[in-house]
Design a protein around this motif. Structure first.
Motif, PDB file in Angstrom:
ATOM      1  N   PHE A 115      22.359  38.500  46.932  1.00 32.89           N
ATOM      2  CA  PHE A 115      23.475  38.472  47.813  1.00 32.89           C
ATOM      3  C   PHE A 115      24.732  37.543  47.898  1.00 32.89           C
ATOM      4  O   PHE A 115      25.600  37.757  47.585  1.00 32.89           O
ATOM      5  N   ALA A 116      24.086  36.343  47.547  1.00 30.03           N
ATOM      6  CA  ALA A 116      24.996  35.171  47.186  1.00 30.03           C
ATOM      7  C   ALA A 116      25.669  35.336  45.941  1.00 30.03           C
ATOM      8  O   ALA A 116      27.044  35.073  45.835  1.00 30.03           O
ATOM      9  N   GLY A 117      24.883  35.749  44.901  1.00 28.39           N
ATOM     10  CA  GLY A 117      25.642  36.182  43.796  1.00 28.39           C
ATOM     11  C   GLY A 117      26.845  37.058  43.631  1.00 28.39           C
ATOM     12  O   GLY A 117      28.120  37.115  43.223  1.00 28.39           O
ATOM     13  N   LEU A 118      26.651  38.172  44.696  1.00 28.76           N
ATOM     14  CA  LEU A 118      27.706  39.227  44.969  1.00 28.76           C
ATOM     15  C   LEU A 118      28.796  38.700  45.635  1.00 28.76           C
ATOM     16  O   LEU A 118      29.929  39.024  45.389  1.00 28.76           O
ATOM     17  N   ILE A 119      28.509  37.894  46.654  1.00 33.91           N
ATOM     18  CA  ILE A 119      29.641  36.971  47.233  1.00 33.91           C
ATOM     19  C   ILE A 119      30.590  36.299  46.281  1.00 33.91           C
ATOM     20  O   ILE A 119      31.841  36.401  46.458  1.00 33.91           O
ATOM     21  N   TYR A 120      29.600  35.387  45.471  1.00 34.26           N
ATOM     22  CA  TYR A 120      30.585  34.841  44.503  1.00 34.26           C
ATOM     23  C   TYR A 120      31.256  35.539  43.546  1.00 34.26           C
ATOM     24  O   TYR A 120      32.413  35.238  43.175  1.00 34.26           O
ATOM     25  N   ALA A 121      30.840  36.559  43.202  1.00 34.10           N
ATOM     26  CA  ALA A 121      31.428  37.453  41.968  1.00 34.10           C
ATOM     27  C   ALA A 121      32.787  38.233  42.715  1.00 34.10           C
ATOM     28  O   ALA A 121      33.565  38.247  42.379  1.00 34.10           O
ATOM     29  N   THR A 122      32.505  38.490  43.965  1.00 31.88           N
ATOM     30  CA  THR A 122      33.819  39.104  44.769  1.00 31.88           C
ATOM     31  C   THR A 122      34.766  38.118  44.833  1.00 31.88           C
ATOM     32  O   THR A 122      36.079  38.449  44.663  1.00 31.88           O
ATOM     33  N   TYR A 123      34.373  36.751  45.299  1.00 35.89           N
ATOM     34  CA  TYR A 123      35.452  35.888  45.423  1.00 35.89           C
ATOM     35  C   TYR A 123      36.207  35.380  44.105  1.00 35.89           C
ATOM     36  O   TYR A 123      37.473  35.513  43.932  1.00 35.89           O
ATOM     37  N   ALA A 124      35.451  35.326  42.968  1.00 36.67           N
ATOM     38  CA  ALA A 124      35.895  35.064  41.684  1.00 36.67           C
ATOM     39  C   ALA A 124      36.842  36.024  41.296  1.00 36.67           C
ATOM     40  O   ALA A 124      38.036  35.798  40.773  1.00 36.67           O
ATOM     41  N   ILE A 125      36.458  37.362  41.408  1.00 36.80           N
ATOM     42  CA  ILE A 125      37.313  38.598  40.941  1.00 36.80           C
ATOM     43  C   ILE A 125      38.499  38.422  41.857  1.00 36.80           C
ATOM     44  O   ILE A 125      39.815  38.720  41.407  1.00 36.80           O
ATOM     45  N   MET A 126      38.372  38.501  43.471  1.00 37.30           N
ATOM     46  CA  MET A 126      39.607  38.312  44.139  1.00 37.30           C
ATOM     47  C   MET A 126      40.737  37.294  43.700  1.00 37.30           C
ATOM     48  O   MET A 126      41.730  37.657  43.794  1.00 37.30           O
ATOM     49  N   GLU A 127      40.160  36.213  43.565  1.00 42.66           N
ATOM     50  CA  GLU A 127      41.003  34.970  42.700  1.00 42.66           C
ATOM     51  C   GLU A 127      42.060  35.507  41.623  1.00 42.66           C
ATOM     52  O   GLU A 127      43.156  35.055  41.399  1.00 42.66           O
ATOM     53  N   LYS A 128      41.339  36.182  40.657  1.00 46.21           N
ATOM     54  CA  LYS A 128      41.936  36.506  39.691  1.00 46.21           C
ATOM     55  C   LYS A 128      42.920  37.974  39.850  1.00 46.21           C
ATOM     56  O   LYS A 128      43.581  37.993  38.812  1.00 46.21           O
ATOM     57  N   THR A 129      42.610  38.525  40.710  1.00 47.65           N
ATOM     58  CA  THR A 129      43.486  39.774  40.903  1.00 47.65           C
ATOM     59  C   THR A 129      44.783  39.518  41.509  1.00 47.65           C
ATOM     60  O   THR A 129      44.982  38.498  42.328  1.00 47.65           O
ATOM     61  N   SER A 130      45.843  39.977  40.977  1.00 43.64           N
ATOM     62  CA  SER A 130      47.117  39.831  41.114  1.00 43.64           C
ATOM     63  C   SER A 130      47.506  40.230  42.835  1.00 43.64           C
ATOM     64  O   SER A 130      46.848  41.532  43.149  1.00 43.64           O
ATOM     65  N   SER A 131      48.249  39.482  43.369  1.00 42.70           N
ATOM     66  CA  SER A 131      48.631  40.009  44.891  1.00 42.70           C
ATOM     67  C   SER A 131      49.825  40.632  45.180  1.00 42.70           C
ATOM     68  O   SER A 131      50.948  40.045  44.395  1.00 42.70           O
ATOM     69  N   GLY A 132      50.637  41.249  45.970  1.00 43.63           N
ATOM     70  CA  GLY A 132      51.704  41.535  46.409  1.00 43.63           C
ATOM     71  C   GLY A 132      51.740  42.187  47.784  1.00 43.63           C
ATOM     72  O   GLY A 132      50.625  42.751  48.522  1.00 43.63           O
ATOM     73  N   LEU A 133      53.033  42.339  48.262  1.00 42.61           N
ATOM     74  CA  LEU A 133      53.142  42.988  49.516  1.00 42.61           C
ATOM     75  C   LEU A 133      52.829  44.405  49.571  1.00 42.61           C
ATOM     76  O   LEU A 133      52.113  44.854  50.263  1.00 42.61           O
ATOM     77  N   VAL A 134      53.202  44.995  48.730  1.00 46.28           N
ATOM     78  CA  VAL A 134      53.211  46.582  48.395  1.00 46.28           C
ATOM     79  C   VAL A 134      52.983  46.641  46.792  1.00 46.28           C
ATOM     80  O   VAL A 134      53.376  45.899  46.040  1.00 46.28           O
ATOM     81  N   PRO A 135      52.348  47.741  46.266  1.00 45.33           N
ATOM     82  CA  PRO A 135      52.012  47.926  44.989  1.00 45.33           C
ATOM     83  C   PRO A 135      53.501  48.382  44.282  1.00 45.33           C
ATOM     84  O   PRO A 135      54.291  49.103  45.026  1.00 45.33           O
TER      85      PRO A 135
END
Length: 584
Positions: A543-563
């Motif tokens: 479970f902890a590994g899944l949370i870490y993987a989710t956070y790591a992927i989220m940090e590398k995913t580009s963000s924006g107001l709308v696609p």
């Protein structure tokens, strides 16, 4: 009990649901349709004209004065100003989101009037316009002349006289503008050598034109007081302003003692032409006059676009034979396509939900109950959107798609509990079983509605642009969930008492096979759950590994107001050096 009242009165429960649907259908007709919610702050435009002034002079004498006066107006966020070499100053005042635009316009206009006496006389004579500018440009219309029979000066004046008033009167049109508008005017080209020869200055020419090209009140003949009584009184009417180039050419600049006179044609050339040459536009390499249509706040983009098309089609019957028009930019094309795609997705989601409900419930009667609850909740949501002042846009429609899976949950819970009671307890009728089921479920259904609302309401309370964007998305889901809760407490139990039977027939063969597969899947899941409980330490590590993987992927995913989306429009902007000529 609340639901028992509606179980005993199914017609009353049905009428309530029908009223919700009717309110939703009416609201769909009234709601504005947009691509996204209005997130651009209200904007008021102030325009001033200083003929002959350059950008620096405008900034010092006009822009600074107006900015000092307007600065600090109520709810103002910031303002920008642009001074063009043609003597046009555009001052844009932006206000906080949610500010009343009409009140902001009045406040800005009051500040402008206070500063009017400090502005140059020429600026005061031209006047200062204060207008509300909508950020939503609906479309751009290109007017061209076939085979270039008429020039853009003729087209601009024809549009101003015969077209623009009709476009501005269309309901939902906030503003209609001719970009690079050209008006007929008398242009006086002064010869500096002749001015020097006759010992004149340009101000002498201007004073002569101003004094002679004017409308004067010459008085009345026979007006009181009179010693003799006259039967009639006559108004003396002078010729007034000049209308032809010949009249302007004959303006007297100076009269000599010998009876001769110096006229305007002696020191300058006079012609009828455009008042400005600051812009040039082309459509398919042909000169054109572009007209921009802006939406008024809360207008329906698709309806206004259709009204503009119909108006132009009607006006084109009286156009000169060579005058043509086209639409190089139309925002409604993408909006219409996007809305249609989302609506298709909405119906696809409803279809998938109905199939899944039938697979799990196993009979058509039980499936019909949540299927009837879906349109009540979805269509009724539009009434809530109208009451909240929202619009039909991509975010509200996406919220409805997500809400489809949520609005059937309450109905399924009621059906499952009624069927459970019918299987496990002996009741004389389905109606009694439904009443007992609702005694158990009334509080949980209310709790479900409150919990789901508590999840999405915080998203609607965020500030800034993102808060405005996602407020409508979150509140759409909340409204749909609230209506689904009302339906689950009124219509659903009434339908259960009518449609369900104490002894349902055996499901068809595909449903039986699906139930067997689902029972096997449930057994496998129970086995995995038991293993996870025994190896709880490894489960926590996973479970902890899944949370870490989710956070790591989220940090590398580009963000924006709308696609980012391809709207089929390519705009190229070229920035030139200051003082670059239009021809360059």
């Amino acid at each position: 009990m609340f639901s028992k009242f509606f179980i005993n009165r199914p017609i009353f429960a049905t009428v309530i649901s029908i009223l919700i649907i009717i309110a939703g259908v009416i609201s769909i007709k009234l709601l504005p349709i947009k691509e996204y919610p209005a997130v651009v702050p209200p904007q008021i435009n102030v325009q001033a004209v200083y003929p002959g002034a350059d950008g620096k002079t405008l900034s010092k004498t006009v822009a600074t004065t107006l900015e000092e006066s307007i600065n600090g107006v109520e709810n103002m966020s910031y303002m920008t100003s642009t001074a063009s070499p043609s003597g046009l100053l555009t001052l844009s005042v932006f206000f906080q989101i949610g500010t009343n635009v009409n009140q902001a316009k009045v406040d800005v206009n009051n500040r402008v009037q206070l500063a009017m006496s400090k502005l140059p006389t020429e600026v005061q004579r031209q006047g200062i316009s204060v207008k509300e500018r909508s950020p939503d440009m609906l479309k751009v219309i290109a007017f061209t002349s076939k085979d270039q029979k008429h020039d853009t000066l003729f087209i601009s004046n024809y549009l101003k006289v015969n077209v623009m008033d009709d476009l501005k009167r269309i309901k939902g049109v906030g503003e209609a503008l001719i970009f690079g508008e050209k008006d007929y005017s008398i242009r006086v080209w002064i010869d500096p050598q002749k001015l020097s020869f006759y010992h004149l200055a340009s101000t002498d020419i201007m004073d002569a034109i101003r004094s002679q090209n004017n409308q004067y009140a010459a008085g009345r003949i026979g007006a009181e007081p009179m010693e003799e009584v006259l039967p009639y009184t006559y108004n003396v009417i002078t010729k007034g302003r000049f209308k032809t180039t010949k009249e302007f050419k004959n303006i007297i600049i100076r009269s000599n003692q010998d009876g001769s006179s110096l006229r305007l044609k002696d020191v300058a050339s006079v012609e009828l032409n455009s008042d400005a040459y600051n812009s040039h536009a082309q459509y398919n390499r042909d000169p054109m006059m572009p007209v921009a249509i802006f939406l008024s706040p809360g207008a329906n983009a698709l309806d206004v676009s259709q009204a503009v098309d119909d108006t132009l089609k009607e006006l084109s019957k009286k156009f000169p034979q060579d005058l043509e028009y086209a639409f190089p930019y139309d925002a409604t094309i993408f909006v219409k396509a996007s809305i249609e795609e989302v609506i298709v997705t909405l119906f696809e989601a409803i279809g998938f939900v109905i199939i899944l409900i039938y697979l799990f419930l196993g009979n058509l009667r039980a499936t019909l109950i949540p299927v009837l609850a879906i349109p009540v909740s979805i269509i009724g949501t539009f009434a809530g959107l109208y009451a909240a002042g929202f619009s039909i846009n991509l975010l509200t429609l996406f919220g409805l798609i997500l809400a489809i899976g949520l609005v059937v949950d309450d109905a399924i819970i009621v059906i499952e509990n009624v069927e459970r009671i019918l299987r496990t307890k002996n009741h004389p009728s389905v109606k009694e079983a439904t009443i007992e089921a609702m005694k158990e479920l009334t509080t949980p259904i209310v709790a479900i509605v409150l919990v789901l609302s508590a999840v999405f309401i915080p998203a609607a309370l965020n500030g800034g642009f993102s808060g405005v964007m996602y407020k409508q998305f979150a509140m759409t889901i909340v409204i749909a969930v609230i209506i689904s809760g009302i339906v689950a407490l009124t219509l659903t139990p009434a339908l259960c008492a009518i449609f369900l039977k104490q002894h349902e027939p055996e499901p068809i063969w595909p449903i039986r096979k699906f139930n067997q597969f689902f029972d096997w899947l449930t057994t496998v899941f129970i086995g995995i759950t038991r293993a996870a409980i025994k190896g709880w330490f490894f489960a926590l590590i996973l479970f902890a590994g899944l949370i870490y993987a989710t956070y790591a992927i989220m940090e590398k995913t580009s963000s924006g107001l709308v696609p980012a989306e391809d709207k089929g429009v390519l705009m190229v902007l070229t920035y030139m050096m200051p003082a670059t000529s239009l021809a360059e």
